[in-house]
Scaffold this motif. Structure first.
Motif, PDB file in Angstrom:
ATOM      1  N   ILE A 231      -1.548   8.997   0.592  1.00 52.14           N
ATOM      2  CA  ILE A 231      -0.581   8.929   1.686  1.00 52.14           C
ATOM      3  C   ILE A 231       0.010  10.318   1.905  1.00 52.14           C
ATOM      4  CG2 ILE A 231       1.556   7.867   2.504  1.00 52.14           C
ATOM      5  CD1 ILE A 231       0.917   5.466   0.716  1.00 52.14           C
TER       6      ILE A 231
ATOM      7  N   ILE B  20     -11.685   4.212   8.139  1.00 47.92           N
ATOM      8  CA  ILE B  20     -10.900   3.836   6.966  1.00 47.92           C
ATOM      9  C   ILE B  20     -11.846   3.793   5.772  1.00 47.92           C
ATOM     10  CG2 ILE B  20      -9.372   2.090   5.975  1.00 47.92           C
ATOM     11  CD1 ILE B  20      -8.411   3.631   8.573  1.00 47.92           C
TER      12      ILE B  20
ATOM     13  N   ALA C 263      -3.348   2.605   6.786  1.00 46.28           N
ATOM     14  CA  ALA C 263      -4.195   3.800   6.851  1.00 46.28           C
ATOM     15  C   ALA C 263      -4.604   4.075   8.296  1.00 46.28           C
ATOM     16  CB  ALA C 263      -5.426   3.624   5.965  1.00 46.28           C
TER      17      ALA C 263
ATOM     18  N   THR D 195      -7.160   1.112  -3.128  1.00 45.31           N
ATOM     19  CA  THR D 195      -6.258   1.425  -2.016  1.00 45.31           C
ATOM     20  C   THR D 195      -7.133   1.902  -0.858  1.00 45.31           C
ATOM     21  OG1 THR D 195      -5.915   3.731  -2.702  1.00 45.31           O
ATOM     22  CG2 THR D 195      -4.356   2.094  -3.568  1.00 45.31           C
ATOM     23  N   TYR D 196      -6.496   2.482   0.148  1.00 44.29           N
ATOM     24  CA  TYR D 196      -7.240   2.954   1.318  1.00 44.29           C
ATOM     25  C   TYR D 196      -6.817   4.363   1.699  1.00 44.29           C
ATOM     26  CZ  TYR D 196      -8.520  -1.921   1.779  1.00 44.29           C
ATOM     27  OH  TYR D 196      -9.008  -3.171   1.526  1.00 44.29           O
ATOM     28  N   GLY D 197      -7.742   5.064   2.308  1.00 50.92           N
ATOM     29  CA  GLY D 197      -7.500   6.369   2.882  1.00 50.92           C
ATOM     30  C   GLY D 197      -8.181   6.408   4.235  1.00 50.92           C
ATOM     31  N   TYR D 198      -8.282   7.580   4.809  1.00 53.91           N
ATOM     32  CA  TYR D 198      -8.965   7.684   6.104  1.00 53.91           C
ATOM     33  C   TYR D 198      -9.692   9.013   6.219  1.00 53.91           C
ATOM     34  CZ  TYR D 198      -4.758  10.312   7.481  1.00 53.91           C
ATOM     35  OH  TYR D 198      -3.726  11.219   7.547  1.00 53.91           O
TER      36      TYR D 198
ATOM     37  N   GLY E 237      -2.905   5.861  -2.633  1.00 51.58           N
ATOM     38  CA  GLY E 237      -3.416   5.604  -1.298  1.00 51.58           C
ATOM     39  C   GLY E 237      -2.603   4.533  -0.587  1.00 51.58           C
ATOM     40  N   PHE E 238      -3.048   4.172   0.586  1.00 47.63           N
ATOM     41  CA  PHE E 238      -2.371   3.146   1.384  1.00 47.63           C
ATOM     42  C   PHE E 238      -2.643   1.766   0.792  1.00 47.63           C
ATOM     43  CE2 PHE E 238      -3.074   6.703   4.232  1.00 47.63           C
ATOM     44  CZ  PHE E 238      -1.856   6.818   4.878  1.00 47.63           C
TER      45      PHE E 238
ATOM     46  N   SER F 298      -5.510  -1.473   4.831  1.00 50.74           N
ATOM     47  CA  SER F 298      -6.274  -0.676   5.797  1.00 50.74           C
ATOM     48  C   SER F 298      -5.514  -0.490   7.103  1.00 50.74           C
ATOM     49  CB  SER F 298      -7.637  -1.327   6.054  1.00 50.74           C
ATOM     50  OG  SER F 298      -7.467  -2.626   6.591  1.00 50.74           O
TER      51      SER F 298
END
Length: 133
Positions: A87, A63, A102, A69-72, A95-96, A99
């Motif tokens: 997303i 992650i 994600a 925000t979050y991504g992966y 982004g998400f 976490s």
């Protein structure tokens, strides 16, 4: 004026318009040009490798933070394979929110990769089933 010269001022011209596009040669040329252009466009499309090579590969996810925000990232055999900063399956670049979301989508993508799906697309319905807003 010379005897063999044509005086254009007294010459009458056919005033019927000529439809240039109805000429068989022009139509053939246009058809060939369009076919060649279409073939070139088809060859420039992105192509994905066969997904069967992923069935026995090892995958891991990480992650990553992306602008609050979050991504992966997904690694295949230890090498970066996919970086998803937004997303998937949604318009825009957001982004998400957390976490956990994600991580859920990263695990879904890994499952699809292991099933041989290439590209491992994520649909809006799948996001909804994971309760991702």
């Amino acid at each position: 004026m010379r005897e063999n010269a044509i005086d254009l001022r007294t010459q009458s011209f056919n005033k019927t318009p000529v439809n240039f596009l109805s000429s068989p040669k022009v139509l053939l040329f246009c058809s060939c040009f369009c076919a060649a252009h279409l073939a070139a466009a088809q060859s420039n499309k992105a192509s994905f490798p066969d997904g069967s090579q992923n069935v026995h590969a090892s995958f891991a996810s990480k992650i990553i933070p992306v602008n609050n925000t979050y991504g992966y990232e997904i690694y295949r055999e230890g090498k970066l394979f996919i970086q998803q900063r937004n997303i998937p399956g949604r318009p825009g670049n957001g982004g998400f929110a957390d976490s956990t979301s994600a991580k859920q989508v990263a695990e879904l993508v890994i499952k699809k990769l292991k099933n041989g799906e290439m590209p491992p697309t994520v649909s809006a319905e799948e996001l909804k089933s994971l309760h991702i807003q």
